[in-house]
Design a protein around this motif. Structure first.
Motif, short mmCIF file in Angstrom:
data_model
loop_
_atom_site.label_atom_id
_atom_site.label_comp_id
_atom_site.label_asym_id
_atom_site.label_seq_id
_atom_site.Cartn_x
_atom_site.Cartn_y
_atom_site.Cartn_z
N SER A 187 12.22 44.31 74.85
CA SER A 187 12.68 45.43 74.04
C SER A 187 14.19 45.40 73.82
CB SER A 187 12.28 46.76 74.70
OG SER A 187 10.88 46.87 74.75
N GLY A 188 14.92 44.88 74.78
CA GLY A 188 16.37 44.81 74.65
C GLY A 188 16.86 43.57 73.95
N ARG A 189 15.93 42.70 73.52
CA ARG A 189 16.33 41.42 72.92
C ARG A 189 15.62 41.20 71.59
NH1 ARG A 189 16.09 37.99 78.67
NH2 ARG A 189 16.56 39.82 79.95
N SER A 190 15.29 42.28 70.94
CA SER A 190 14.53 42.25 69.70
C SER A 190 15.42 41.88 68.51
CB SER A 190 13.90 43.62 69.45
OG SER A 190 13.43 43.75 68.14
N ALA A 191 14.81 41.26 67.51
CA ALA A 191 15.51 41.01 66.25
C ALA A 191 15.74 42.29 65.47
CB ALA A 191 14.74 40.02 65.38
N ALA A 192 15.07 43.36 65.86
CA ALA A 192 15.34 44.72 65.36
C ALA A 192 15.19 44.83 63.85
CB ALA A 192 16.73 45.18 65.79
N ILE A 193 14.05 44.40 63.34
CA ILE A 193 13.81 44.49 61.90
C ILE A 193 12.38 44.96 61.65
CG2 ILE A 193 13.13 42.06 61.74
CD1 ILE A 193 15.21 43.04 58.97
N PHE A 194 12.23 45.78 60.62
CA PHE A 194 10.92 46.25 60.18
C PHE A 194 10.55 45.47 58.93
CE2 PHE A 194 8.33 48.88 57.36
CZ PHE A 194 7.27 49.18 58.19
N ILE A 195 9.47 44.68 59.02
CA ILE A 195 8.98 43.89 57.89
C ILE A 195 7.52 44.29 57.68
CG2 ILE A 195 8.54 41.59 56.96
CD1 ILE A 195 10.76 40.55 58.82
N ARG A 196 7.28 45.00 56.62
CA ARG A 196 5.95 45.59 56.39
C ARG A 196 4.86 44.53 56.31
NH1 ARG A 196 4.61 50.69 54.50
NH2 ARG A 196 6.82 51.12 54.15
N ASN A 197 5.17 43.35 55.81
CA ASN A 197 4.17 42.30 55.62
C ASN A 197 4.07 41.33 56.78
OD1 ASN A 197 3.11 42.74 52.79
ND2 ASN A 197 5.31 42.71 52.39
N TYR A 198 4.71 41.64 57.90
CA TYR A 198 4.75 40.75 59.05
C TYR A 198 3.46 40.89 59.86
CZ TYR A 198 7.16 38.41 63.00
OH TYR A 198 7.56 37.55 64.00
N GLY A 199 2.79 39.76 60.12
CA GLY A 199 1.61 39.78 60.97
C GLY A 199 0.29 39.76 60.20
N ASN A 200 -0.81 39.77 60.97
CA ASN A 200 -2.13 39.72 60.35
C ASN A 200 -2.52 41.09 59.79
OD1 ASN A 200 -3.04 41.30 62.56
ND2 ASN A 200 -3.62 39.49 63.75
N ALA A 201 -3.74 41.21 59.31
CA ALA A 201 -4.16 42.44 58.63
C ALA A 201 -4.08 43.66 59.55
CB ALA A 201 -5.58 42.28 58.09
N THR A 202 -4.46 43.48 60.81
CA THR A 202 -4.40 44.60 61.75
C THR A 202 -2.96 45.03 61.97
OG1 THR A 202 -6.41 43.86 62.87
CG2 THR A 202 -4.96 45.34 64.10
N LEU A 203 -2.07 44.07 62.15
CA LEU A 203 -0.66 44.39 62.36
C LEU A 203 -0.04 45.04 61.13
CD1 LEU A 203 0.09 41.23 64.40
CD2 LEU A 203 0.63 43.53 65.18
N ARG A 204 -0.44 44.61 59.96
CA ARG A 204 0.11 45.22 58.74
C ARG A 204 -0.35 46.67 58.62
NH1 ARG A 204 0.32 40.33 54.20
NH2 ARG A 204 1.15 38.77 55.64
N ALA A 205 -1.56 46.95 59.07
CA ALA A 205 -2.01 48.35 59.08
C ALA A 205 -1.17 49.17 60.06
CB ALA A 205 -3.49 48.41 59.47
#
Length: 375
Positions: free
Chosen positions: A43-61
């Motif tokens: 959590s303290g080493r995250s790229a800190a970005i929100f990408i709506r299309n990142y990941g598979n179908a479940t993750l996009r939901a």
């Protein structure tokens, strides 16, 4: 003497802290964190970005379900956790198949020409760009403010965070889980396993079937901003073949080799050879050399074999709840996953689609897990 609560959460990263904060208004909650402070590892080493299309179908939901909270984190923070960034996806000739597959399943991506890509990021090597696309809606996340906001919410409702409390043993008797740590013994009818890279190890201590979760190292470095360029308005720019990505960060440029090397869970650090190879790949895509690295680090991204998070009660162990396998999506899915965890623990209906809930369940078949591993 054991300290009792309704729910024990093992792990003080964004997953555990956010779930505990959602639960605290309706249950007594204690978070046990092995490190001296919350958010020490992934959590303290995250790229800190929100990408709506990142990941598979479940993750996009989950991304879509988390977006409203990130924009208006009512009850946690007093202003949006998001700020404009954008993501520029770049493909070489070798990356075109993967690039096209990504765009086929995406929403809100706009194809751009190599010339337009150079207008966005002037250091790109034009001849190396076979195709490009921009997701304008990708945004920076204020990770620390979100983590600390959830921690405040938790404490405001009487929840407690106990740091320096690695788990030594776990047992269950008379409907209670008992967790022994160097700073005391804690018990509750429900224990949430949100221990990141250590989630399988925690399950093993509890005598619960492990799920084959893998901790994968992800490295990053900071380099000075290229001479003569104001990089603050540049988007995150990334290779479509997962060879590297780069992002402006506090006036400098963060570069990751996008590595996913399996590691035993520990306080990971960047491998010099992995970093050097990644920087070499980055240099093939740009017109500047990397002459100095100011800082390097690494974090762990923990995945289930099918690359989908695991959220729900273990079918074979009463009161043992999985909140694991968030991979590289933990920050941007935390609002949705923490709400789901709270709803499931408290027996409430979740607003998430049932198909999504079933895809996250630890009860999904071993075959589903294995199919994810094979692909």
């Amino acid at each position: 003497m054991s300290i009792k609560s309704d729910i024990l959460v093992i792990g003080g990263g964004i997953a555990g802290i956010s779930a505990a904060a959602r639960l605290a208004p309706d249950a007594s909650v204690i978070v046990l964190e092995a490190e001296p402070a919350i958010g020490h590892h992934s959590s303290g080493r995250s790229a800190a970005i929100f990408i709506r299309n990142y990941g598979n179908a479940t993750l996009r939901a989950l991304n879509a379900a988390s977006a409203p909270f990130l924009a208006e984190p009512e009850g946690v923070c007093d202003a949006s956790l998001l700020s404009p960034r954008g993501e520029l996806l770049l493909a070489t000739e070798d990356d075109l198949s993967k690039f096209n597959d990504y765009l086929d399943g995406s929403d809100g991506l706009e194809r751009v020409s190599p010339e337009q890509a150079l207008e966005l990021v002037p250091i790109l090597h034009k001849e190396a760009i076979a195709a490009a696309a921009i997701e304008w809606d990708a945004q920076d996340i204020d990770v620390d403010r979100m983590l600390q906001g959830f921690a405040r919410k938790l404490r405001s409702h009487g929840g407690k965070i106990v740091t320096g409390a690695p788990v030594n043993s776990i047992s269950r008797e008379n409907g209670l889980w008992s967790v022994v740590t160097p700073v005391g013994e804690f018990s509750a009818p429900v224990v949430i396993n949100a221990a990141g890279g250590w989630t399988d190890a925690v399950a093993k201590l509890a005598g619960v079937r492990t799920l084959g979760l893998s901790a994968l190292r992800r490295s990053a470095v900071l380099i000075p901003a290229p001479d003569g360029h104001d990089i603050n308005r540049w988007p995150l720019f990334a290779n479509a073949g997962d060879q590297w990505y780069a992002k402006p960060e506090a006036g400098k440029l963060m570069i990751s080799p996008a590595d996913e090397d399996p590691v035993e869970p520990h306080d990971v650090w960047a491998d010099d050879m992995v970093v050097a190879e990644g920087l070499h790949r980055f240099e093939q895509a740009v017109t500047i050399p990397v002459t100095r690295v100011e800082h390097s680090w690494a974090g762990m991204r923990t995945f289930a074999p099918d690359r989908t998070p695991v959220v729900g009660f273990a079918p074979e162990a009463d009161g043992f709840f999985w909140l694991a396998g968030q991979g590289g999506y933990g920050m941007q899915t935390a609002p949705a996953l923490s709400q789901l965890a709270a709803d499931l623990c408290l027996g409430r209906l979740s607003p998430l689609d049932q198909i999504v809930i079933e895809a996250l369940s630890p009860g999904r078949s071993a075959l589903e897990f294995q199919q994810g591993q094979d692909t």
